[in-house]
Design a protein around this motif. Structure first.
Motif, PDB file in Angstrom:
ATOM      1  N   PHE A   1       1.652 -24.600 -30.596  1.00 30.55           N
ATOM      2  CA  PHE A   1       0.505 -25.421 -30.982  1.00 30.55           C
ATOM      3  C   PHE A   1      -0.507 -25.494 -29.852  1.00 30.55           C
ATOM      4  O   PHE A   1      -1.723 -25.363 -30.073  1.00 30.55           O
ATOM      5  N   ALA A   2      -0.032 -25.749 -28.643  1.00 30.51           N
ATOM      6  CA  ALA A   2      -0.941 -25.865 -27.500  1.00 30.51           C
ATOM      7  C   ALA A   2      -1.700 -24.565 -27.274  1.00 30.51           C
ATOM      8  O   ALA A   2      -2.895 -24.574 -26.963  1.00 30.51           O
ATOM      9  N   THR A   3      -1.039 -23.430 -27.441  1.00 26.80           N
ATOM     10  CA  THR A   3      -1.709 -22.135 -27.279  1.00 26.80           C
ATOM     11  C   THR A   3      -2.733 -21.906 -28.390  1.00 26.80           C
ATOM     12  O   THR A   3      -3.854 -21.455 -28.130  1.00 26.80           O
ATOM     13  N   LEU A   4      -2.377 -22.210 -29.639  1.00 23.06           N
ATOM     14  CA  LEU A   4      -3.311 -22.011 -30.747  1.00 23.06           C
ATOM     15  C   LEU A   4      -4.538 -22.908 -30.623  1.00 23.06           C
ATOM     16  O   LEU A   4      -5.642 -22.518 -31.011  1.00 23.06           O
ATOM     17  N   LEU A   5      -4.363 -24.100 -30.063  1.00 24.66           N
ATOM     18  CA  LEU A   5      -5.475 -25.043 -29.951  1.00 24.66           C
ATOM     19  C   LEU A   5      -6.363 -24.798 -28.742  1.00 24.66           C
ATOM     20  O   LEU A   5      -7.501 -25.265 -28.695  1.00 24.66           O
ATOM     21  N   THR A   6      -5.851 -24.068 -27.751  1.00 25.84           N
ATOM     22  CA  THR A   6      -6.610 -23.865 -26.511  1.00 25.84           C
ATOM     23  C   THR A   6      -6.950 -22.409 -26.236  1.00 25.84           C
ATOM     24  O   THR A   6      -7.808 -22.136 -25.390  1.00 25.84           O
ATOM     25  N   ALA A   7      -6.270 -21.466 -26.909  1.00 27.61           N
ATOM     26  CA  ALA A   7      -6.386 -20.036 -26.597  1.00 27.61           C
ATOM     27  C   ALA A   7      -6.016 -19.782 -25.137  1.00 27.61           C
ATOM     28  O   ALA A   7      -6.613 -18.937 -24.465  1.00 27.61           O
ATOM     29  N   LYS A   8      -5.004 -20.515 -24.666  1.00 30.66           N
ATOM     30  CA  LYS A   8      -4.487 -20.327 -23.314  1.00 30.66           C
ATOM     31  C   LYS A   8      -2.999 -20.013 -23.377  1.00 30.66           C
ATOM     32  O   LYS A   8      -2.298 -20.434 -24.296  1.00 30.66           O
ATOM     33  N   ARG A   9      -2.516 -19.276 -22.385  1.00 29.42           N
ATOM     34  CA  ARG A   9      -1.086 -18.993 -22.286  1.00 29.42           C
ATOM     35  C   ARG A   9      -0.334 -20.274 -21.898  1.00 29.42           C
ATOM     36  O   ARG A   9      -0.909 -21.192 -21.305  1.00 29.42           O
ATOM     37  N   PRO A  10       0.967 -20.329 -22.196  1.00 28.52           N
ATOM     38  CA  PRO A  10       1.752 -21.516 -21.808  1.00 28.52           C
ATOM     39  C   PRO A  10       1.654 -21.848 -20.325  1.00 28.52           C
ATOM     40  O   PRO A  10       1.586 -23.024 -19.951  1.00 28.52           O
ATOM     41  N   GLY A  11       1.619 -20.816 -19.491  1.00 31.80           N
ATOM     42  CA  GLY A  11       1.510 -21.059 -18.064  1.00 31.80           C
ATOM     43  C   GLY A  11       0.160 -21.589 -17.635  1.00 31.80           C
ATOM     44  O   GLY A  11      -0.005 -22.065 -16.516  1.00 31.80           O
ATOM     45  N   GLU A  12      -0.817 -21.538 -18.549  1.00 28.19           N
ATOM     46  CA  GLU A  12      -2.152 -22.067 -18.266  1.00 28.19           C
ATOM     47  C   GLU A  12      -2.301 -23.505 -18.790  1.00 28.19           C
ATOM     48  O   GLU A  12      -2.830 -24.368 -18.098  1.00 28.19           O
ATOM     49  N   HIS A  13      -1.826 -23.763 -20.025  1.00 24.57           N
ATOM     50  CA  HIS A  13      -1.947 -25.140 -20.532  1.00 24.57           C
ATOM     51  C   HIS A  13      -0.791 -26.034 -20.082  1.00 24.57           C
ATOM     52  O   HIS A  13      -0.905 -27.256 -20.100  1.00 24.57           O
ATOM     53  N   GLY A  14       0.330 -25.463 -19.665  1.00 26.42           N
ATOM     54  CA  GLY A  14       1.386 -26.228 -19.013  1.00 26.42           C
ATOM     55  C   GLY A  14       2.376 -26.925 -19.917  1.00 26.42           C
ATOM     56  O   GLY A  14       3.282 -27.599 -19.424  1.00 26.42           O
ATOM     57  N   ILE A  15       2.270 -26.756 -21.255  1.00 26.92           N
ATOM     58  CA  ILE A  15       3.232 -27.385 -22.160  1.00 26.92           C
ATOM     59  C   ILE A  15       4.314 -26.355 -22.470  1.00 26.92           C
ATOM     60  O   ILE A  15       4.122 -25.476 -23.317  1.00 26.92           O
TER      61      ILE A  15
ATOM     62  N   LEU B   1       6.599 -14.285 -17.710  1.00 26.88           N
ATOM     63  CA  LEU B   1       6.987 -14.656 -19.066  1.00 26.88           C
ATOM     64  C   LEU B   1       6.042 -15.670 -19.691  1.00 26.88           C
ATOM     65  O   LEU B   1       5.708 -15.584 -20.869  1.00 26.88           O
ATOM     66  N   ILE B   2       5.595 -16.652 -18.904  1.00 29.53           N
ATOM     67  CA  ILE B   2       4.760 -17.717 -19.458  1.00 29.53           C
ATOM     68  C   ILE B   2       3.267 -17.450 -19.276  1.00 29.53           C
ATOM     69  O   ILE B   2       2.434 -18.153 -19.835  1.00 29.53           O
ATOM     70  N   GLY B   3       2.919 -16.449 -18.482  1.00 27.98           N
ATOM     71  CA  GLY B   3       1.530 -16.060 -18.353  1.00 27.98           C
ATOM     72  C   GLY B   3       0.676 -16.999 -17.544  1.00 27.98           C
ATOM     73  O   GLY B   3      -0.477 -17.247 -17.891  1.00 27.98           O
ATOM     74  N   GLY B   4       1.212 -17.541 -16.482  1.00 23.52           N
ATOM     75  CA  GLY B   4       0.413 -18.430 -15.648  1.00 23.52           C
ATOM     76  C   GLY B   4       1.268 -19.159 -14.632  1.00 23.52           C
ATOM     77  O   GLY B   4       2.466 -18.896 -14.495  1.00 23.52           O
ATOM     78  N   THR B   5       0.665 -20.091 -13.946  1.00 24.89           N
ATOM     79  CA  THR B   5       1.337 -20.732 -12.813  1.00 24.89           C
ATOM     80  C   THR B   5       1.383 -22.259 -12.902  1.00 24.89           C
ATOM     81  O   THR B   5       1.762 -22.914 -11.945  1.00 24.89           O
ATOM     82  N   THR B   6       1.006 -22.860 -14.044  1.00 27.02           N
ATOM     83  CA  THR B   6       0.996 -24.312 -14.169  1.00 27.02           C
ATOM     84  C   THR B   6       2.402 -24.841 -14.434  1.00 27.02           C
ATOM     85  O   THR B   6       3.053 -24.426 -15.383  1.00 27.02           O
ATOM     86  N   ASN B   7       2.860 -25.763 -13.594  1.00 25.56           N
ATOM     87  CA  ASN B   7       4.181 -26.386 -13.776  1.00 25.56           C
ATOM     88  C   ASN B   7       5.300 -25.358 -13.936  1.00 25.56           C
ATOM     89  O   ASN B   7       6.199 -25.518 -14.769  1.00 25.56           O
ATOM     90  N   VAL B   8       5.251 -24.314 -13.169  1.00 21.99           N
ATOM     91  CA  VAL B   8       6.286 -23.279 -13.254  1.00 21.99           C
ATOM     92  C   VAL B   8       7.571 -23.800 -12.628  1.00 21.99           C
ATOM     93  O   VAL B   8       7.564 -24.293 -11.497  1.00 21.99           O
ATOM     94  N   PRO B   9       8.701 -23.726 -13.345  1.00 25.88           N
ATOM     95  CA  PRO B   9       9.967 -24.158 -12.747  1.00 25.88           C
ATOM     96  C   PRO B   9      10.415 -23.197 -11.656  1.00 25.88           C
ATOM     97  O   PRO B   9       9.950 -22.057 -11.585  1.00 25.88           O
ATOM     98  N   ASP B  10      11.315 -23.669 -10.824  1.00 23.99           N
ATOM     99  CA  ASP B  10      11.871 -22.779  -9.792  1.00 23.99           C
ATOM    100  C   ASP B  10      12.841 -21.779 -10.401  1.00 23.99           C
ATOM    101  O   ASP B  10      12.925 -20.642  -9.960  1.00 23.99           O
ATOM    102  N   PHE B  11      13.574 -22.226 -11.427  1.00 28.11           N
ATOM    103  CA  PHE B  11      14.546 -21.363 -12.083  1.00 28.11           C
ATOM    104  C   PHE B  11      14.547 -21.631 -13.580  1.00 28.11           C
ATOM    105  O   PHE B  11      14.249 -22.732 -14.035  1.00 28.11           O
ATOM    106  N   LEU B  12      14.866 -20.588 -14.332  1.00 29.13           N
ATOM    107  CA  LEU B  12      14.896 -20.651 -15.787  1.00 29.13           C
ATOM    108  C   LEU B  12      16.207 -20.054 -16.270  1.00 29.13           C
ATOM    109  O   LEU B  12      16.597 -18.963 -15.845  1.00 29.13           O
ATOM    110  N   LEU B  13      16.891 -20.772 -17.171  1.00 31.80           N
ATOM    111  CA  LEU B  13      18.104 -20.251 -17.796  1.00 31.80           C
ATOM    112  C   LEU B  13      17.809 -19.911 -19.247  1.00 31.80           C
ATOM    113  O   LEU B  13      17.406 -20.783 -20.026  1.00 31.80           O
ATOM    114  N   ILE B  14      17.999 -18.649 -19.599  1.00 33.36           N
ATOM    115  CA  ILE B  14      17.952 -18.216 -20.996  1.00 33.36           C
ATOM    116  C   ILE B  14      19.399 -18.015 -21.442  1.00 33.36           C
ATOM    117  O   ILE B  14      20.053 -17.061 -21.008  1.00 33.36           O
ATOM    118  N   PRO B  15      19.937 -18.918 -22.258  1.00 30.58           N
ATOM    119  CA  PRO B  15      21.340 -18.782 -22.681  1.00 30.58           C
ATOM    120  C   PRO B  15      21.580 -17.489 -23.447  1.00 30.58           C
ATOM    121  O   PRO B  15      20.673 -16.925 -24.065  1.00 30.58           O
TER     122      PRO B  15
END
Length: 320
Positions: A67-81, A269-283
């Motif tokens: 939703f955030a991407t569709l409403l802003t035309a930004k990548r997740p790493g840009e809008h941060g949600i 993966l998220i296309g940006g640097t906003t609120n990027v975690p230090d580590f990500l687990l993909i089960p």
């Protein structure tokens, strides 16, 4: 093509700048239907009057992120949600967006502000990221379908958005390949196909999804992992198929549950640097990994948020 590319084309058409036209939309009026949870794996068995195009969701493959991407035309790493639980860097805490949105709307810098647009949303979801937009609530699918038809017939809106949550809800409960899920998806697409065919001379109608579902066979409760609890420096956020961590070192004990990614790969993966975690687990496929007590209340047989084909591959139906 992915949903970020599609959002840029919608913005270009709506804002009339034509910078990001990708050849999908050819009319000035656009109707956009988002069928939550309709993955490519489910759509393959549905007959419609147009052949769908296989496109990609975005990562994390979570509804609020899409939703955030569709409403802003930004990548997740840009809008941060980056999921339903996000890290509030300013306050140093994890925010549960589901609980927050029950009480208030969240400000989002959407390009739909001051445009001729209408958004048809389930009544329970009207508190959302769209507080500055024209949101029309509906109460059942048939009510929503009627209001969608009325909007196409009688309102000269340049953009009509219709969000449908029912395939997702059934798939969570029964799994993506259960007959209840496939029957729901077929019923929804049959009615949308009829309407879209009827109005395709007036509008470009796009029907797509936010993500697909993968079958869940096992749920892991991280609080029961004594080794993890001793090593943890900060609670995880994100979602059960994309867990995010803050910390100075990798949580090596998590490798038994899936794949661990570090910052550089996460930014890709998220296309940006906003609120990027230090580590990500993909089960691993078939596994949900939970930490928060309210997540433990659900025994999902279908889930999403990760990187499998079933989660990331979605259909795009174009009616013109």
């Amino acid at each position: 093509m992915n949903l970020y590319d599609l959002s840029r084309e919608v913005r270009s058409v709506l804002k009339e700048d034509k910078r990001d036209i990708g050849g999908i939309i050819h009319k000035d009026k656009l109707a956009f239907v988002l069928v939550d949870g309709l993955g490519w794996n489910i759509s393959r068995g549905i007959e419609t009057s147009v052949e769908p195009i296989k496109i990609q969701s975005i990562f994390p493959s979570i509804t609020v992120t899409v939703f955030a991407t569709l409403l802003t035309a930004k990548r997740p790493g840009e809008h941060g949600i980056l999921g339903w639980r996000i890290y509030n860097r300013e306050e140093g805490r994890i925010v549960n967006l589901i609980k927050t949105l029950r009480e208030q709307s969240i400000e989002l810098d959407t390009f739909f502000t001051n445009t001729d647009s209408v958004f048809l949303m389930p009544e329970v979801a009207t508190k959302s990221l769209m507080n500055k937009l024209q949101v029309v609530p509906y109460y059942t699918y048939w009510d929503g379908l009627y209001k969608f038809k009325e909007s196409l017939e009688n309102k000269p809106s340049k953009f009509i958005f219709f969000y449908i949550p029912y395939v997702d809800a059934v798939s969570h409960q029964y799994g993506p390949y259960h007959e209840a899920t496939t029957a729901t998806a077929k019923d929804v697409m049959k009615s949308l196909d009829l309407l879209s065919t009827r109005f395709k001379d007036k509008y470009t109608l796009l029907i797509t999804s936010d993500h697909g579902h993968t079958t869940i066979n096992k749920s892991v409760n991280l609080r029961e992992d004594i080794e993890f609890m001793k090593e943890m420096e900060f609670p995880p956020y994100g979602d059960a198929r994309s867990l995010m961590f803050k910390g100075k070192r990798p949580l090596s004990v998590l490798k038994k549950y899936g794949t661990l990614y570090e910052r550089e790969e996460i930014e890709r993966l998220i296309g940006g640097t906003t609120n990027v975690p230090d580590f990500l687990l993909i089960p691993d496929e078939g596994i949900n990994v939970v930490y928060w007590e309210d997540d433990m209340e659900h025994t999902y047989k279908g889930s999403h948020g990760g990187l499998t084909k079933d989660e990331m591959e979605i259909p795009l139906y174009v009616y013109e």
